[in-house]
Design a protein around this motif. Structure first.
Motif, PDB file in Angstrom:
ATOM      1  N   PRO A   1      23.846  58.860 -90.028  1.00 18.79           N
ATOM      2  CA  PRO A   1      24.110  58.622 -88.608  1.00 18.79           C
ATOM      3  C   PRO A   1      22.840  58.901 -87.814  1.00 18.79           C
ATOM      4  O   PRO A   1      22.144  59.890 -88.058  1.00 18.79           O
ATOM      5  CB  PRO A   1      25.204  59.648 -88.288  1.00 18.79           C
ATOM      6  N   VAL A   2      22.524  58.049 -86.853  1.00 16.76           N
ATOM      7  CA  VAL A   2      21.262  58.232 -86.136  1.00 16.76           C
ATOM      8  C   VAL A   2      21.361  57.591 -84.760  1.00 16.76           C
ATOM      9  O   VAL A   2      22.059  56.584 -84.567  1.00 16.76           O
ATOM     10  CB  VAL A   2      20.080  57.624 -86.934  1.00 16.76           C
ATOM     11  N   ARG A   3      20.655  58.199 -83.807  1.00 13.00           N
ATOM     12  CA  ARG A   3      20.481  57.597 -82.485  1.00 13.00           C
ATOM     13  C   ARG A   3      19.004  57.707 -82.132  1.00 13.00           C
ATOM     14  O   ARG A   3      18.485  58.818 -81.978  1.00 13.00           O
ATOM     15  CB  ARG A   3      21.337  58.302 -81.441  1.00 13.00           C
ATOM     16  N   ASP A   4      18.332  56.578 -82.042  1.00 11.03           N
ATOM     17  CA  ASP A   4      16.876  56.543 -81.886  1.00 11.03           C
ATOM     18  C   ASP A   4      16.238  57.288 -83.065  1.00 11.03           C
ATOM     19  O   ASP A   4      16.642  57.071 -84.189  1.00 11.03           O
ATOM     20  CB  ASP A   4      16.477  57.097 -80.515  1.00 11.03           C
TER      21      ASP A   4
ATOM     22  N   LEU B   1      13.952  58.691 -89.113  1.00 11.52           N
ATOM     23  CA  LEU B   1      14.715  57.863 -90.038  1.00 11.52           C
ATOM     24  C   LEU B   1      13.808  57.245 -91.091  1.00 11.52           C
ATOM     25  O   LEU B   1      14.154  57.207 -92.282  1.00 11.52           O
ATOM     26  CB  LEU B   1      15.447  56.759 -89.265  1.00 11.52           C
ATOM     27  N   ASP B   2      12.644  56.792 -90.685  1.00  9.58           N
ATOM     28  CA  ASP B   2      11.689  56.203 -91.628  1.00  9.58           C
ATOM     29  C   ASP B   2      11.266  57.228 -92.677  1.00  9.58           C
ATOM     30  O   ASP B   2      11.191  56.917 -93.872  1.00  9.58           O
ATOM     31  CB  ASP B   2      10.468  55.689 -90.867  1.00  9.58           C
ATOM     32  N   ARG B   3      11.025  58.461 -92.252  1.00  5.50           N
ATOM     33  CA  ARG B   3      10.641  59.523 -93.185  1.00  5.50           C
ATOM     34  C   ARG B   3      11.764  59.807 -94.180  1.00  5.50           C
ATOM     35  O   ARG B   3      11.537  59.957 -95.382  1.00  5.50           O
ATOM     36  CB  ARG B   3      10.288  60.787 -92.395  1.00  5.50           C
TER      37      ARG B   3
ATOM     38  N   VAL C   1      23.911  54.149 -89.605  1.00  8.55           N
ATOM     39  CA  VAL C   1      24.806  53.885 -88.480  1.00  8.55           C
ATOM     40  C   VAL C   1      24.052  54.192 -87.187  1.00  8.55           C
ATOM     41  O   VAL C   1      23.773  55.351 -86.875  1.00  8.55           O
ATOM     42  CB  VAL C   1      26.088  54.731 -88.573  1.00  8.55           C
ATOM     43  N   ASP C   2      23.706  53.140 -86.457  1.00 11.89           N
ATOM     44  CA  ASP C   2      23.015  53.275 -85.180  1.00 11.89           C
ATOM     45  C   ASP C   2      24.062  53.591 -84.109  1.00 11.89           C
ATOM     46  O   ASP C   2      24.861  52.746 -83.725  1.00 11.89           O
ATOM     47  CB  ASP C   2      22.278  51.973 -84.851  1.00 11.89           C
ATOM     48  N   ASP C   3      24.045  54.818 -83.626  1.00 15.73           N
ATOM     49  CA  ASP C   3      25.073  55.271 -82.682  1.00 15.73           C
ATOM     50  C   ASP C   3      24.595  55.089 -81.243  1.00 15.73           C
ATOM     51  O   ASP C   3      24.378  56.057 -80.513  1.00 15.73           O
ATOM     52  CB  ASP C   3      25.412  56.738 -82.968  1.00 15.73           C
TER      53      ASP C   3
ATOM     54  N   ASP D   1      16.720  52.069 -78.247  1.00 14.72           N
ATOM     55  CA  ASP D   1      15.795  51.077 -78.807  1.00 14.72           C
ATOM     56  C   ASP D   1      16.323  50.656 -80.180  1.00 14.72           C
ATOM     57  O   ASP D   1      15.790  51.047 -81.218  1.00 14.72           O
ATOM     58  CB  ASP D   1      14.392  51.668 -78.919  1.00 14.72           C
ATOM     59  N   PRO D   2      17.374  49.849 -80.205  1.00  9.84           N
ATOM     60  CA  PRO D   2      17.984  49.491 -81.487  1.00  9.84           C
ATOM     61  C   PRO D   2      17.058  48.673 -82.373  1.00  9.84           C
ATOM     62  O   PRO D   2      17.180  48.718 -83.596  1.00  9.84           O
ATOM     63  CB  PRO D   2      19.226  48.687 -81.093  1.00  9.84           C
ATOM     64  N   ALA D   3      16.120  47.938 -81.779  1.00  8.49           N
ATOM     65  CA  ALA D   3      15.228  47.111 -82.593  1.00  8.49           C
ATOM     66  C   ALA D   3      14.359  47.969 -83.506  1.00  8.49           C
ATOM     67  O   ALA D   3      14.073  47.588 -84.653  1.00  8.49           O
ATOM     68  CB  ALA D   3      14.358  46.235 -81.688  1.00  8.49           C
TER      69      ALA D   3
END
Length: 518
Positions: A110-113, A118-120, A139-141, A145-147
């Motif tokens: 689960p992540v927001r921004d 997230l990349d790490r 899961v983009d909560d 910046d969703p892109a």
């Protein structure tokens, strides 16, 4: 592996099940090995055992004592399986399952921004031989910046699920759980970095068919040039449950595990976390699983590193936020999250000692002596019943005193502050106790900070958390998170549990909490 990133929109969380499924009535399998805990003590003849958290007295039959003479045993049939189950539930032994192959698992993030974090994380998962081929669900909560998140997910061949608005981490985990198709699901927050071998160690625990959840130790992610808060969090993060393994049971030292990283049996958790809870949802899930009869394990040999929040304002806000969950949890699970849990005699003795006068002190000594006699009578077959009774009673008195001090400086500090304003004696006692507790914690924790700096940060920690507790209590209009829980007198008069290998249907673990303070 197909590098395509899949986009699935989820605008509403999946509601939780009204109740979790019950665990199967299944015994531990043959070949399952258990080992005595390092803090479990046995009498010279091996028949009396003290272990678990809080400590419990267990009396072993002759056959059970022989099985444990080597420091543990392997399940070979229904009788030894039933004995192993009882000892595991008591916390006197720990499982030593065979190594597990990492398979049948999905990792949900689960992540927001936080695209960089997230990349790490995804890079670490995709370079770990154990997890490189596992399905990853991000899961983009409701990111701003969703892109950026979509690009990271695509780069690491993760499937992306999107909430069009922010619903909270519980709802985000539930979305991933709903999409997972494997027997086991690992929830991993975006700000952690798992250490190699973490998942295999946790999956091995599921050799127990009644295990619903296993959690690793969450340690601090090293940072260059650590500041005082970084160094404090290295030893006192609320996410780090310490180096001692054990079952996760309410009203014990391991009453919950944080959801920064957990692995669950998908069939056990229903629809997952309570979606309406933005804080404390991990505590709620562990309590619901326990109430349903499932077992949960904390496995500190498996480790993940977490980037702790260490900017002062954010750190204080986080601590206060944790405190706000206490009211909701106390209402959902009455009596399971008290600020203090102790026996009547130890509370009475502490109150008498606080008077600071000879006569009350003598009465406190008498109460402690009476408790020691009761404990000694419960264990006449100990190597030295009188000595054991005295030591255990003094340890209980010390533990209650520590809890009272923590309540005064943490949960109930607005009350103690009001008392201190009106009483010079209360001011002196509170200041001395707060300083002594901080210095003692500095010594116990091995903090690299100076003693006074550590004590000052610890008091800030308590003030922020306690402020959050009161905010939550006022918001819910309840005193539940502020009320202590007193152990019943009958709990102190029970005899030690008799343990002897018998048929599996004769040795069953009750679903009610078997733990009580000593």
């Amino acid at each position: 592996m197909n590098p395509t990133t899949w986009l699935v929109r989820h605008d509403r969380p999946v509601p939780p099940d009204p109740g979790l499924p019950l665990p199967p009535d299944a015994r531990l399998p043959d070949g399952f090995t258990v080992e005595l805990g390092a803090d479990t003590h046995r009498s010279r003849d091996g028949r009396l055992m003290l272990g678990g958290s809080p400590p419990r007295l267990l009396r072993l039959g002759a056959t059970a004592a022989r099985l444990l003479d080597g420091g543990g045993f392997t399940v070979t049939g229904p009788a030894s399986a039933a004995l192993a189950r009882r000892l595991l539930d008591a916390g006197a032994v720990h499982p030593r399952p065979a190594p597990a192959r990492v398979a049948d698992s999905t990792i949900v993030v689960p992540v927001r921004d936080r695209a960089d974090q997230l990349d790490r994380l995804l890079a670490a998962l995709r370079t770990d031989p154990d997890t490189v081929h596992l399905p990853l669900l991000v899961v983009d909560d409701g990111s701003r910046d969703p892109a950026a998140l979509a690009a990271v997910a695509l780069r690491h061949a993760a499937r992306l699920l999107v909430h069009s608005s922010n619903l909270g981490p519980a709802a985000a985990r539930n979305t991933g759980l709903c999409q997972a198709r494997t027997p086991y699901v690992a929830f991993v927050d975006s700000d952690v970095v798992p250490e190699p071998g973490w998942l295999a160690l946790l999956l091995a625990q599921f050799a127990d068919p009644m295990l619903a959840l296993a959690a690793p130790r969450v340690v601090a992610l090293p940072v260059p040039g650590p500041r005082p808060l970084d160094r404090y969090e290295e030893v006192r993060s609320p996410l780090d449950m310490g180096a001692r393994e054990g079952p996760v049971v309410p009203l014990t030292k391991l009453s919950y595990v944080p959801s920064a990283t957990v692995v669950v049996r998908r069939s056990a958790v229903g629809a997952g976390f309570a979606p309406g809870m933005r804080v404390g949802e991990d505590v709620d899930l562990t309590m619901r699983l326990h109430e349903a009869g499932w077992r949960l394990r904390y496995v500190p040999a498996a480790r993940v590193a977490h980037r702790h929040r260490t900017h002062l304002y954010g750190w204080l806000s986080q601590r206060a936020g944790y405190g706000t969950a206490a009211a909701d949890l106390a209402l959902r699970h009455p009596g399971q999250v008290p600020p203090l849990y102790a026996a009547p005699w130890s509370l009475t003795a502490c109150a008498l000692l606080l008077r600071g006068r000879p006569v009350p002190a003598a009465a406190a000594l008498a109460a402690t002596g009476a408790a020691a006699v009761r404990v000694a009578r419960r264990m006449p077959d100990a190597d030295n019943p009188a000595k054991a009774g005295a030591l255990l009673s003094l340890a209980a008195l010390y533990g209650t005193a520590e809890q009272l001090l923590r309540c005064a400086t943490r949960h109930h500090w607005p009350v103690t502050l009001a008392v201190a304003v009106t009483s010079r004696r209360a001011r002196y006692v509170l200041a001395a106790a707060a300083l002594a507790e901080g210095l003692a914690d500095h010594h116990r924790s091995g903090s690299s900070l100076g003693p006074l700096t550590h004590t000052a940060i610890r008091r800030l920690d308590d003030l922020a958390y306690g402020w959050g507790v009161w905010q939550g209590a006022l918001r819910h209009r309840t005193t539940a998170p502020l009320l202590p829980r007193i152990a019943s007198l009958s709990a102190w008069l029970r005899s030690p549990t008799q343990l002897e290998p018998r048929s599996a249907d004769q040795v069953r673990q009750p679903r009610t909490n078997p733990h009580r303070p000593l």
